[in-house]
Design a protein around this motif. Sequence first.
Motif, PDB file in Angstrom:
ATOM      1  N   VAL A   1       0.630  -1.471   0.226  1.00 16.03           N
ATOM      2  CA  VAL A   1      -0.027   0.440   0.144  1.00 16.03           C
ATOM      3  C   VAL A   1       1.548   1.477  -0.045  1.00 16.03           C
ATOM      4  CG1 VAL A   1      -1.943   1.493   1.262  1.00 16.03           C
ATOM      5  CG2 VAL A   1      -1.861  -1.758   1.528  1.00 16.03           C
ATOM      6  N   SER A   2       0.405   2.058  -1.518  1.00 15.09           N
ATOM      7  CA  SER A   2       1.637   3.688  -1.201  1.00 15.09           C
ATOM      8  C   SER A   2       0.243   4.567  -1.626  1.00 15.09           C
ATOM      9  CB  SER A   2       3.179   3.213  -2.393  1.00 15.09           C
ATOM     10  OG  SER A   2       3.151   4.299  -2.341  1.00 15.09           O
ATOM     11  N   ALA A   3       0.858   5.391  -1.585  1.00 19.81           N
ATOM     12  CA  ALA A   3       0.669   6.667  -2.136  1.00 19.81           C
ATOM     13  C   ALA A   3       1.645   6.521  -3.911  1.00 19.81           C
ATOM     14  CB  ALA A   3       1.136   7.841  -1.613  1.00 19.81           C
ATOM     15  N   TYR A   4       0.460   6.711  -4.730  1.00 23.66           N
ATOM     16  CA  TYR A   4       0.418   6.916  -6.044  1.00 23.66           C
ATOM     17  C   TYR A   4      -0.007   7.831  -7.045  1.00 23.66           C
ATOM     18  CZ  TYR A   4      -4.071   5.758  -7.445  1.00 23.66           C
ATOM     19  OH  TYR A   4      -5.470   5.922  -7.032  1.00 23.66           O
ATOM     20  N   GLY A   5       0.548   7.843  -8.272  1.00 24.47           N
ATOM     21  CA  GLY A   5       0.248   9.208  -8.951  1.00 24.47           C
ATOM     22  C   GLY A   5       0.893  10.038  -9.932  1.00 24.47           C
TER      23      GLY A   5
ATOM     24  N   PHE B   1       5.657   9.955  -5.579  1.00 23.31           N
ATOM     25  CA  PHE B   1       4.909   9.665  -6.293  1.00 23.31           C
ATOM     26  C   PHE B   1       5.743   8.878  -7.346  1.00 23.31           C
ATOM     27  CE2 PHE B   1       2.715  12.810  -3.429  1.00 23.31           C
ATOM     28  CZ  PHE B   1       1.459  12.307  -3.372  1.00 23.31           C
ATOM     29  N   LEU B   2       4.799   7.311  -7.869  1.00 24.34           N
ATOM     30  CA  LEU B   2       5.042   6.817  -8.650  1.00 24.34           C
ATOM     31  C   LEU B   2       3.622   6.249  -9.486  1.00 24.34           C
ATOM     32  CD1 LEU B   2       7.579   4.222  -8.246  1.00 24.34           C
ATOM     33  CD2 LEU B   2       7.759   7.008  -9.758  1.00 24.34           C
ATOM     34  N   PRO B   3       3.204   6.855 -10.544  1.00 26.11           N
ATOM     35  CA  PRO B   3       2.165   5.990 -11.500  1.00 26.11           C
ATOM     36  C   PRO B   3       1.802   4.123 -11.330  1.00 26.11           C
ATOM     37  CG  PRO B   3       3.490   7.536 -13.362  1.00 26.11           C
ATOM     38  CD  PRO B   3       4.355   6.964 -12.180  1.00 26.11           C
TER      39      PRO B   3
END
Length: 232
Positions: free
Chosen positions: A152-156, A197-199
């Motif tokens: 689970v991670s921040a993404y975008g 952040f990574l897509p």
Amino acid sequence: MTKDPTFNSAMAATYEKNSRISVPTYDALFAMVQSYYRLQLGEQAASLLVIGAGTGNELSAWGPSNPTWTFTGVDPSEEMLKIAKYKVVELGFESRVSLIHGTIDDLPQSDSKFDAASCILVLHFINDIQEKLNLLVSIKNKLKSGAPFVLVSAYGDRDNSELQDRMQIWKSFWVEGGRELSETDEMISHALAKLSFLPETQIEGLLAEAGFTKITRFYSTGIMAGWMCHAE
């Protein structure tokens, strides 16, 4: 047990309140992961590796109701691990928990591998992509073939307005939680500068490169997302 449980309890309360504002489905997330682990592991005794054990929320969510599971939790924060230790002692399953101050590289050398692993809300604190990959490879190498893994991670994509829109949704969580509007604006700017952040496609690519298969996004809320997969 910690020498100052009152102090640590106060620390834990603040941390956990903020976690539940930032991720409104925080408790539901752990329940979802537990359900998946139970389906995959069945009734057998199982060893779980918790990367970023922090204050022990994974342990307290999964430990009491799964008496055949043992846990190894790793975290670089000694203070947070003190809180985790206090929790598992209070819940009465400390004999099934090993807490290690450090990183995955500090795990004792062993020929045995884990039956499952989690890495929840950790990856976005690592800036370098190669370091992210190295962590995922290290986790995969600690797992038995076919073992379930949850990330689970921040993404975008920072260059995409979609992430900016989700940051505004994330901002609304904090305002609703009692933060001042000006404070949340500053916090969002800080988060954009601090978090990596990574897509989604790139995160899934790192998982595949690290040796995970059956990669499936099962969770999304605000700026966070979660993937379930299996070690090759």
